[in-house]
Write a protein that holds these residues in place. Structure first.
Motif, short mmCIF file in Angstrom:
data_model
loop_
_atom_site.label_atom_id
_atom_site.label_comp_id
_atom_site.label_asym_id
_atom_site.label_seq_id
_atom_site.Cartn_x
_atom_site.Cartn_y
_atom_site.Cartn_z
N UNK A 63 49.87 48.58 43.55
CA UNK A 63 49.57 48.01 41.51
C UNK A 63 49.08 49.80 41.88
N UNK A 64 47.68 49.29 42.38
CA UNK A 64 46.29 50.48 42.27
C UNK A 64 46.81 51.84 42.41
N UNK A 65 48.23 51.98 43.47
CA UNK A 65 48.73 53.49 44.32
C UNK A 65 49.31 53.89 43.78
N UNK A 66 50.07 53.41 42.88
CA UNK A 66 50.46 53.12 41.78
C UNK A 66 50.63 54.28 41.04
N UNK A 67 49.14 53.95 40.18
CA UNK A 67 48.09 54.28 39.21
C UNK A 67 48.09 55.64 39.86
N UNK A 372 43.15 49.87 52.56
CA UNK A 372 43.20 50.66 50.81
C UNK A 372 42.20 50.26 50.67
N UNK A 373 41.72 49.22 50.44
CA UNK A 373 39.95 48.89 50.13
C UNK A 373 39.15 50.29 50.33
N UNK A 374 38.77 49.80 51.51
CA UNK A 374 38.12 51.67 51.41
C UNK A 374 38.74 52.76 51.06
N UNK A 375 39.46 53.06 50.45
CA UNK A 375 39.96 53.92 49.84
C UNK A 375 40.96 55.06 49.91
N UNK A 376 41.73 54.66 50.67
CA UNK A 376 42.68 55.18 52.15
C UNK A 376 44.48 54.52 50.58
N UNK A 377 44.56 55.47 50.21
CA UNK A 377 45.99 55.69 49.66
C UNK A 377 46.71 56.02 50.38
N UNK A 378 48.22 56.17 49.46
CA UNK A 378 49.97 56.33 50.02
C UNK A 378 50.00 58.15 49.94
N UNK A 482 40.61 35.50 45.88
CA UNK A 482 39.71 37.04 46.11
C UNK A 482 40.62 37.28 45.22
N UNK A 483 40.19 37.94 44.33
CA UNK A 483 40.62 38.70 43.66
C UNK A 483 40.98 40.81 43.98
N UNK A 484 41.59 41.65 43.95
CA UNK A 484 41.52 43.19 44.27
C UNK A 484 40.35 43.10 44.56
N UNK A 485 39.76 43.43 43.02
CA UNK A 485 38.47 44.32 42.76
C UNK A 485 37.42 43.53 43.57
N UNK A 486 37.06 42.04 43.86
CA UNK A 486 35.99 41.00 44.78
C UNK A 486 36.42 41.51 45.65
N UNK A 487 37.67 41.62 46.25
CA UNK A 487 38.30 42.07 47.90
C UNK A 487 37.86 43.45 47.99
N UNK A 488 37.73 43.88 47.46
CA UNK A 488 37.15 45.99 47.57
C UNK A 488 36.38 46.06 47.78
N UNK A 489 35.86 45.67 46.14
CA UNK A 489 33.75 45.76 46.68
C UNK A 489 33.06 44.61 47.81
N UNK A 490 33.56 43.59 47.69
CA UNK A 490 32.93 43.21 49.53
C UNK A 490 33.25 44.03 50.92
N UNK A 491 34.52 44.93 51.18
CA UNK A 491 35.23 44.90 52.27
C UNK A 491 34.22 46.62 52.03
N UNK A 492 33.76 47.26 50.80
CA UNK A 492 33.29 48.63 50.51
C UNK A 492 31.70 48.62 51.15
#
Length: 523
Positions: A63-67, A372-378, A482-492
Motif C-alpha cells: 500500500x505504501x508503494x502504491x502511493x 522496503x523498510x529501508x526505503x527501496x521501492x518498486x 507490530x505495525x508497519x511504521x513501528x517495523x520501519x522505524x526499528x529497521x532503519x
C-alpha cells in the motif's frame, strides 16, 4: 462364469486407474485441491505454494508503494541510500617493493584438494599460496573437489585466469599448472584408495605456521611432495607474519581474476542493469511499465544486488521452520539426516529461539520487507544473485510483488550468453560475484561464504554493503502485532551503522571478511 470374472478384473483395473487419478489430480489441478489440503496437510501440502508469513506487513508495504512518495523525508531517505560511502580512515593497500622473495631452491611440491562452493574454495586458494610461501615450496594449481550438493566438476582453469594468477605471484611463490612428470601418481584417486605417506590429513583447523614447518616440511624432505587434504580453513588468521598476511590479501584481491568469458558476461549484465529497465519477458510487464511511466526510474543507472542464499541446503542446515507445513518439515528432516547425518546447527533450540537469536536465514518475503523498510521501492532495480531458491517461484512471489524490476542471469542474458555456464554452479556463482562487485549496493539475506567473500572484497574497495541485523529482524518478525511504521522505524534505526562502515578485524576473525587492517593502509 467367465463374464463375472472379467467384470471383476475390469473393476479392479478401473479402481486402480481411479486411485492413480486421485493421486495425480493435485499435481494436474492444484487450485481445485487448495481447500482439501488445509484439511489434510500431510497428504497435499507439499504441492501448496507457501503463504506469506507476515501478511500484515506485506500488505502495508504494498500500500505504501502504491502511493506516490512526494515528501522531502522520503526523497532524502532514498538519496542517502544511494549515496556512496565516504572516504574511510584506511584504504586498500598491498605493499610490494617489486623485489622477488622466491627461495633459491624449492623444498618440494604442495598439493591441496579443496571442497565446498566457489567462495570457500577461493579462501582455500589464498591459504594454499600462503602455506607454499611458509614452506618455501612450489604450489601445484589447486584441485577443486566435485561439490556433493551442486555436482559441479569445474576446475581452477575453468573459473580463474591461470596466466594472470601465476604472473601476479611470480615474485612471491613458485606455481606450476600440473604435476611434474615424476609425481604423475600423486592424484586424488591415489589418495582415496589407502593411507599414503605423502598425504597430510591431520592439519588442524586454523593451524599455525609452526605446525606446517614441523609436520609438512619433513614430508617434503623425504618425498619431494605433500598433499594436504582436507584443507578448508587450515591456516590461522592470528600470529601470522605480516608478509604472509599481505600475500593472502594479494592473492584474494589481485591474483584471483575470473576467466575472460565470465568477465564479459558480467559486464553485459551490469550494462543492462545500468540502462533503462526491460519491458519484456515477464508476467509483470504491464505493471513494470506502469511503475516506470508513473514514477520514472528513481536512482537511474544504479542497482542493488541481493544475494538470496535460500536454497534447500541452507534451509535444512538452519533447523528453522519456513511455513511449508508438515510435508516441508518431514522433507527437511529427511534431507538433514541424509546430508548432515543429523549434525544440524543449533537443532536443540525451538524455531522461536533460533529466530530471536538471528540464526534463521531470511526468506524472500522477509528480505523484501527489510528492503522496503529501508526505503527501496518498486522503482528499485534489483539483481538477484542466487542458485535455485528453495520453494521455487511460489516462494519468491512476495519479493517479486514488492520489487517488480527484479532481474537475474536468465532474464538479462540470452541463452547463447549463458551457454558456457549452464548447469555449472561455480561459474554461475562467479558471474554473480562479479556483478555483486560492480553494484552500487550489496545485501545478503544470510551470512555464508558468498556473503563473507563479497563483504570483505567490497570493504577493501570501499563500496556500500548492507549487513542485515539478523537478531533484530528475527525478533521483529516474531512480533505479529507490530505495525508497519513501528517495523520501519526499528529497521532503519537498527541498520544506520551497518552499511559498509569500516570494521577492524578482531582476533580469530577471517582476513577475507575483515581485510582491515591487514590488507589496508592509512588513507
Amino acid at each position: 462364469m467367465r463374464q463375472p470374472s472379467l467384470s471383476q478384473s475390469d473393476s479392479h483395473r478401473g479402481g486402480a486407474m481411479a486411485a492413480a487419478l486421485v493421486l495425480l489430480l493435485p499435481l494436474l489441478l492444484p487450485s481445485i485441491f487448495t481447500p482439501l489440503s488445509h484439511a489434510f496437510p500431510s497428504l497435499l501440502s507439499e504441492w501448496n505454494a507457501p503463504k506469506p508469513r507476515h501478511s500484515h506487513l506485506l500488505k502495508s508495504a504494498l500500500q505504501r508503494q502504491s502511493v506516490s512518495k512526494t515528501s522531502s523525508d522520503s526523497d532524502r531517505q532514498l538519496a542517502d541510500l544511494w549515496m556512496p560511502l565516504p572516504q574511510q580512515p584506511l584504504k586498500r593497500c598491498i605493499r610490494s617493493d617489486g623485489i622477488s622473495t622466491l627461495p633459491e631452491k624449492s623444498q618440494g611440491y604442495i598439493q591441496v584438494f579443496l571442497d565446498g562452493g566457489l567462495n570457500q574454495q577461493r579462501m582455500g586458494i589464498c591459504d594454499a599460496v600462503a602455506v607454499a610461501k611458509i614452506l618455501n615450496a612450489t604450489l601445484i594449481i589447486p584441485y577443486l573437489e566435485v561439490n556433493p550438493v551442486w555436482k559441479d566438476s569445474s576446475t581452477f582453469t575453468d573459473i580463474y585466469d591461470v596466466d594472470h594468477f601465476i604472473n601476479v605471484l611470480k615474485d612471491d611463490v613458485s606455481i606450476v599448472r600440473e604435476l611434474p612428470a615424476e609425481y604423475f601418481w600423486s592424484t586424488r584417486e591415489y589418495y582415496a584408495t589407502a593411507i599414503r605417506a605423502t598425504r597430510i590429513k591431520t592439519a588442524p583447523v586454523h593451524a599455525s605456521t609452526n605446525w606446517y614447518l614441523e609436520n609438512v616440511s619433513p614430508v617434503l624432505e623425504s618425498y619431494g611432495i605433500a598433499a594436504i587434504a582436507p584443507f578448508s580453513h587450515r591456516l590461522a588468521f592470528d600470529n601470522m607474519p605480516e608478509e604472509i598476511q599481505r600475500l593472502r590479501c594479494k592473492v584474494n584481491f589481485q591474483a584471483l581474476v575470473f576467466v575472460p568469458h565470465i568477465r564479459a558476461l558480467g559486464d553485459s549484465l551490469v550494462s543492462h542493469l545500468r540502462n533503462s529497465p526491460s519491458s519484456s519477458g515477464t508476467d509483470g510487464t504491464n505493471y513494470i511499465q506502469k511503475v516506470t511511466d508513473a514514477k520514472g526510474w528513481q536512482g537511474t543507472g544504479k542497482f542493488v544486488v541481493l544475494h538470496l542464499r535460500f536454497d534447500k541446503d541452507m534451509a535444512a542446515h538452519s533447523a528453522c521452520d519456513f511455513g511449508g507445513g508438515k510435508a516441508e518439515k518431514l522433507a527437511l528432516a529427511k534431507y538433514r539426516q541424509v546430508i548432515w547425518q543429523g549434525r544440524v546447527l543449533n537443532s536443540q533450540f525451538t524455531d522461536e529461539e533460533l529466530r530471536s537469536r538471528g540464526r534463521c536465514p531470511l526468506t524472500p518475503e522477509e528480505i523484501g520487507l527489510l528492503l522496503a523498510a529501508l526505503g527501496f521501492d518498486n522503482s528499485t532495480r534489483l539483481y538477484l544473485a542466487s542458485h535455485k531458491v528453495y520453494g521455487g517461484e511460489a516462494r519468491i512471489s512476495t519479493l517479486w510483488s514488492l520489487f517488480p524490476l527484479m532481474e537475474d542471469k536468465k532474464s538479462l542474458a540470452s541463452s547463447e550468453e549463458r551457454a558456457q555456464i549452464k548447469g555449472k554452479a561455480s561459474l554461475l556463482a562467479a558471474v554473480d560475484y562479479y556483478v555483486s562487485m560492480h553494484s552500487d549496493i550489496f545485501i545478503s539475506a544470510s551470512p555464508g561464504n558468498m556473503h563473507n567473500a563479497v563483504v570483505g572484497h567490497r570493504t577493501y574497495e570501499n563500496k556500500k554493503t548492507i549487513r542485515p541485523n539478523m537478531a533484530l529482524l528475527g525478533q521483529l518478525f516474531l512480533n505479529k502485532s507490530l505495525s508497519w511504521p513501528e517495523f520501519e522505524e526499528a529497521v532503519v534505526g537498527g541498520h544506520k551503522n551497518r552499511q559498509g562502515q569500516l570494521r577492524l578485524r578482531k582476533p580469530t576473525q577471517s582476513i577475507y571478511t575483515y581485510p582491515a587492517p591487514d590488507c589496508m593502509c592509512n588513507a
